[in-house]
Design an enzyme around this catalytic site. Structure first.
Site, PDB file in Angstrom:
ATOM      1  N   LYS A  32       0.806  -1.231   0.000  1.00  0.00           N
ATOM      2  CA  LYS A  32       0.000   0.000   0.000  1.00  0.00           C
ATOM      3  C   LYS A  32       0.841   1.284   0.000  1.00  0.00           C
ATOM      4  O   LYS A  32       0.446   2.291  -0.563  1.00  0.00           O
ATOM      5  CB  LYS A  32      -0.973  -0.012   1.184  1.00  0.00           C
TER       6      LYS A  32
ATOM      7  N   ASP B 293     -10.234   2.752   1.699  1.00  0.00           N
ATOM      8  CA  ASP B 293     -10.448   2.112   3.013  1.00  0.00           C
ATOM      9  C   ASP B 293     -11.157   3.085   3.966  1.00  0.00           C
ATOM     10  O   ASP B 293     -12.050   2.682   4.713  1.00  0.00           O
ATOM     11  CB  ASP B 293      -9.113   1.697   3.647  1.00  0.00           C
TER      12      ASP B 293
END
Ligand code: NAP
Length: 244
Positions: A47, A84
């Site tokens: 990420k 997210d």
């Protein structure tokens, strides 16, 4: 979940898994647009690298320091975004303004959730972590508070991997997370078939519970919308995710 969404909207698109070692990450991602890919979801451990290789970053991805969604732009270039955080807020389905929130965990998920809650106007965001130094560091960076024990709150979010593997029983889960009282709303980011021990405990006490699958579906729906420009068929995605 994504393939079910493509199918539901009659799109001739495919979502495929590409296991990539960190050493080949950037090279692999840069080759994807030329092979017809429109975007990618990125997960552990890539990420941060996804954020760093992008040509454009959304403010939320930049602030969180991680990207889970890459979009290959029409004119060339790669955009990094983080779904997210907004996915978590969408899954919550409730206005968090004025709520006292506790986030358990200071890893990638804890970071995205703490940022999302602060941005959405929670009145207090406290972060607890097994390794307290990580909570302190995160709290300083994001302008939230770190705590040595989870205080009482309106909203409690488990963003640790406790409950993932190996699955712990309820007593061990509560001991690992140093919990002795649930909140009005309890979210467990860990995805499981059925309720996790944490959510069982919370539901028994009358809390409203939100599971990790719903958070997963909502972040996926936002990625889908970014790539396709279409409204995501959330029900089809949820049904597909739940059937796995
Ligand atoms: P991560 O960066 O590896 O962080 C793991 C966190 O769990 C750290 O805070 C770590 O604390 C804590 N932890 C691990 N074992 C523990 C234990 N035995 N007792 C107490 N704390 C413990 O992982 P992540 O990316 O943040 O993911 C965390 C969880 O969220 C995972 O279960 C993941 O599957 C889930 N997740 C779900 C979604 C969703 O869409 N539902 C999205 C993202 C992540 P230390 O710092 O002390 O090691």
């Amino acid at each position: 979940m994504q393939n079910a969404a493509f199918e539901a909207l009659g799109l001739d698109w495919r979502y495929v898994k590409l296991p990539v070692p960190p050493t080949l990450f950037a090279e692999t991602v840069r080759a994807l647009p030329g092979s017809g890919f429109r975007g990618a979801n990125v997960t552990i451990p890539h990420k941060r690298a996804a954020l760093e290789l992008a040509d454009e970053r959304t403010p939320s991805a930049d602030a969180i320091g991680a990207a889970n969604t890459l979009t290959f732009l029409d004119g060339g270039g790669i955009e990094a975004h983080n779904t997210d955080a907004p996915g978590f807020i969408a899954a919550l389905g409730e206005d968090v303004r004025g709520l006292k929130a506790v986030v358990l965990g200071a890893g990638g998920a804890g970071r995205a959730v703490a940022w999302a809650l602060r941005e959405a106007g929670a009145s207090e965001v406290s972060v607890w972590n097994r390794t307290p130094e990580r909570a302190t560091e995160l709290a300083e960076e994001l302008g939230v508070t770190s705590v040595l024990r989870p205080p009482s709150s309106d909203l409690l979010v488990n963003a640790t991997s406790v409950g993932l593997k190996p699955a712990l029983n309820e007593a061990a889960t509560l001991a690992a997370l140093q919990l002795d009282e649930p909140a009005r709303i309890v979210v467990d980011l860990v995805y499981a078939n059925g309720r996790t021990p944490l959510l069982e405990w919370a539901a028994r006490a009358g809390s409203r519970t939100v599971d990790g699958l719903e958070v997963l579906v909502r972040q996926g729906a936002l990625s889908f919308e970014r790539w396709t420009g279409l409204d995501a068929p959330v029900d089809a995605m949820r049904a597909a995710a739940a059937s796995r």
